[in-house]
Each structure stands twice: as C-alpha cells, then as structure tokens.
Design a protein around this motif. Structure first.
Motif, short mmCIF file in Angstrom:
data_model
loop_
_atom_site.label_atom_id
_atom_site.label_comp_id
_atom_site.label_asym_id
_atom_site.label_seq_id
_atom_site.Cartn_x
_atom_site.Cartn_y
_atom_site.Cartn_z
N MET A 97 0.85 -1.19 -0.03
CA MET A 97 0.13 -0.01 0.11
C MET A 97 0.84 1.28 -0.01
N HIS A 98 1.98 1.08 0.77
CA HIS A 98 2.89 2.50 0.73
C HIS A 98 3.56 2.58 -0.62
N THR A 99 3.81 1.82 -1.35
CA THR A 99 4.32 1.71 -2.58
C THR A 99 3.18 2.44 -3.47
N LYS A 100 2.14 1.86 -3.54
CA LYS A 100 1.03 2.41 -4.17
C LYS A 100 0.58 3.95 -3.98
N LEU A 101 0.73 4.06 -2.73
CA LEU A 101 0.28 5.45 -2.47
C LEU A 101 1.51 6.38 -3.15
N ALA A 102 2.77 6.02 -2.96
CA ALA A 102 3.78 6.87 -3.69
C ALA A 102 3.63 7.22 -5.20
N MET A 103 3.07 6.08 -5.85
CA MET A 103 3.01 6.30 -7.20
C MET A 103 1.72 7.03 -7.34
N CYS A 104 0.58 7.18 -6.44
CA CYS A 104 -0.65 7.75 -6.72
C CYS A 104 -0.36 9.17 -6.75
N LEU A 105 0.99 9.66 -5.94
CA LEU A 105 1.30 11.06 -6.10
C LEU A 105 1.68 11.60 -7.38
N SER A 106 1.45 10.76 -8.40
CA SER A 106 1.85 11.42 -9.73
C SER A 106 0.85 12.38 -10.20
N GLY A 107 1.51 13.36 -10.66
CA GLY A 107 0.59 14.83 -11.24
C GLY A 107 0.63 15.54 -10.09
N SER A 108 0.61 15.52 -8.87
CA SER A 108 0.56 16.37 -7.77
C SER A 108 1.21 17.82 -7.92
N ARG A 109 2.48 17.59 -8.26
CA ARG A 109 3.18 18.64 -8.41
C ARG A 109 2.88 19.38 -9.70
N LEU A 110 2.47 18.84 -10.69
CA LEU A 110 2.11 19.46 -12.00
C LEU A 110 0.90 20.14 -11.51
N ALA A 111 0.01 19.71 -10.59
CA ALA A 111 -1.10 20.45 -10.30
C ALA A 111 -0.85 21.76 -9.35
N LYS A 112 0.31 21.57 -8.64
CA LYS A 112 0.56 22.78 -7.73
C LYS A 112 1.42 23.96 -8.74
N ASP A 113 2.24 23.40 -9.69
CA ASP A 113 2.48 24.20 -10.82
C ASP A 113 1.49 25.13 -11.51
N ARG A 114 0.60 24.46 -11.82
CA ARG A 114 -0.69 24.96 -12.47
C ARG A 114 -1.31 26.09 -11.52
N ALA A 115 -1.51 25.77 -10.44
CA ALA A 115 -2.30 26.66 -9.58
C ALA A 115 -1.35 27.76 -9.14
N ALA A 116 0.04 27.83 -8.99
CA ALA A 116 0.94 28.81 -9.18
C ALA A 116 0.78 29.79 -10.35
N ASP A 117 0.83 29.17 -11.48
CA ASP A 117 0.84 29.50 -12.71
C ASP A 117 -0.49 30.68 -12.75
N THR A 118 -1.64 29.94 -12.20
CA THR A 118 -2.84 30.68 -12.18
C THR A 118 -2.89 31.77 -11.51
N LEU A 119 -2.34 31.77 -10.11
CA LEU A 119 -2.17 32.73 -9.41
C LEU A 119 -1.53 34.21 -9.87
#
Length: 257
Positions: free
Chosen positions: A222-244
C-alpha cells in the motif's frame, strides 16, 4: 483544522483527540469510512484532477493501520492501541483529520461546480475557478497523504526493535561460505544478498541487519501504491501557481484624503 477555534468552546485539543480516538474505532464510523473511500474512487473517475484517487489510497492505508495496531503489540509485548497510549491513538487521530479535511475540500469544489452556475457572481469564469480549486485539492490531497503515510509508517514499524548483530539478529543473514556454495547452483544469488556475515564474523557497517516486515507486507504494498498515486500532484501545484500569477485585481479608486 478547526481545533484551535473549537478549543475555545469544546475543550482543549487533547480532549478532542481523546474523543476522536474513541469514536474512530466504532463499527458504525468504520462502515461509513469505507463508503467514503468508495465515493472518493468514484469521484476520481469523473474528476481525476482533484486528487481523490490519491486520497482514497491514503484512506485505505489509514484503515489498514488502525486495524493492525488494534491487534499488535510492541517489542515488550504491550498492546499498541489502548487509551493510555496516546502516542499511538492521538497520532492516528491526527492522521484521520488530514484525510477528512482534504475530503471536505474536494466535496466543496464539486458542490461549487454543480451549483455555481446558479449564482451570477460565481458563474462568471466558473470553469477556470473550478480548475484552479481542483489543482489546490490535488496539492492538498498529496500533502495530506504524505502526512498520513509518515504517521502510519512510524506507527507500524516504529515499535519493533531493530535487529542487532547478535545471534538472533543474524539468524536470517547469509554467511559468505553459504553464498559461495549457493552460487555454484544459483548463479547471481550473491547480488541479491543484502546482509552477509563473513567467516570471521565481519559484517556491513550499520546498526544491524535490515529489519524485516513480518506481518506488514500488505502495508508495504500500500505504501508503494500511495507513492505512485502522487503522480501529477506537483504538476497541479505548478498550474495553481501559474494561475495565481495571472490573477488581475480590479483597479480601485483611491481613498479620499
């Protein structure tokens, strides 16, 4: 997240954690929690950019950890999940709060998307607003999942005694002589041996043999699965920062002198 405010009216945070640690083991709550996990998976299917899938994986890890701690003892044989052991119960309650706060944030964005068009102010630029807030949800879900992963990992493995370079600790280690014999029939096995004890008793320079995961192999999965589930989260953060960075603040008239 409202603990500081609620402490004024409902008692200190310690009291709230105590109440939560008792309630979260109730079968009715756990049944409700399972439906929340299922609903997050459904939301992930229709709104993948909200981080709902990441959150659902973290919720499954928390649920597994709670069940594990209720049945497990520490290195001294003492029960882990009990009222007097607040280092366990309070930590798990804090992890739950991370999950529930992130879940509420996602549900709020879905409510805005569904009903925002009914409000003249909210309707203007609604799609962009929902996208921005969804990216914030994804970012927060990743942070919440990271905190839950850290807390749960410490609780699952932190109460086991680390192996030492003694007879018991080296019981599962290979000796250099054994590896030489095995290499003759299984070429390449030496490359997979992490802890090797020499004929003279020499061993790698570290605290002891690598700890195992007896009884917690599912947690590692489950730990390994959760780590891979973080895919895309930093892209979302970059988009939010760009929007701001592109938000335009309407010019306002100066205040009168």
């Amino acid at each position: 997240m409202d603990a500081q405010l609620e402490a004024t009216y409902e008692g200190p945070e310690a009291v709230q954690r105590r109440q939560l640690s008792v309630t979260m083991t109730n079968e009715a709550f756990l049944a409700q929690f399972r439906t929340w996990i299922h609903s997050m998976r459904q939301i992930a299917g229709t709104h993948p950019g909200t981080g709902a899938c990441t959150l659902a994986s973290a919720m499954e890890m928390w649920q597994w950890t709670l069940n594990y701690l209720q049945k497990t003892t520490d290195a001294a044989g003492n029960r882990l999940y009990q009222a007097q052991r607040q280092g366990v119960t309070f930590a798990l309650a804090d992890a739950l709060c991370w999950l529930l706060a992130s879940r509420c944030q996602i549900l709020d964005v879905l409510e805005l998307e569904a009903r925002g068009g009914e409000d003249a102010v909210a309707a203007e630029g609604l799609a962009g607003t929902v996208q921005f807030l969804s990216d914030l949800c994804h970012t927060q879900a990743a942070q919440a999942s990271g905190e839950v992963s850290r807390i749960c990992t410490e609780l699952v493995f932190g109460y086991h005694r680390h192996p030492a370079w003694d007879e018991e600790g080296c019981g599962h280690c290979f000796t250099s002589i054994e590896l030489e014999e095995l290499e003759a029939t299984m070429p390449g096995i030496t490359a997979f041996a992490t802890d090797v004890v020499g004929a003279d008793g020499s061993h790698p320079q570290k605290a002891g043999p690598c700890a195992g995961c007896a009884g917690a192999s599912e947690f590692q999965r489950m730990h390994t699965k959760l780590a891979m589930c973080l895919s895309g989260s930093r892209l979302a953060k970059d988009r939010a920062a760009d929007t701001l960075s592109k938000v335009m603040i309407p010019e306002a008239l100066d205040y009168p002198a």
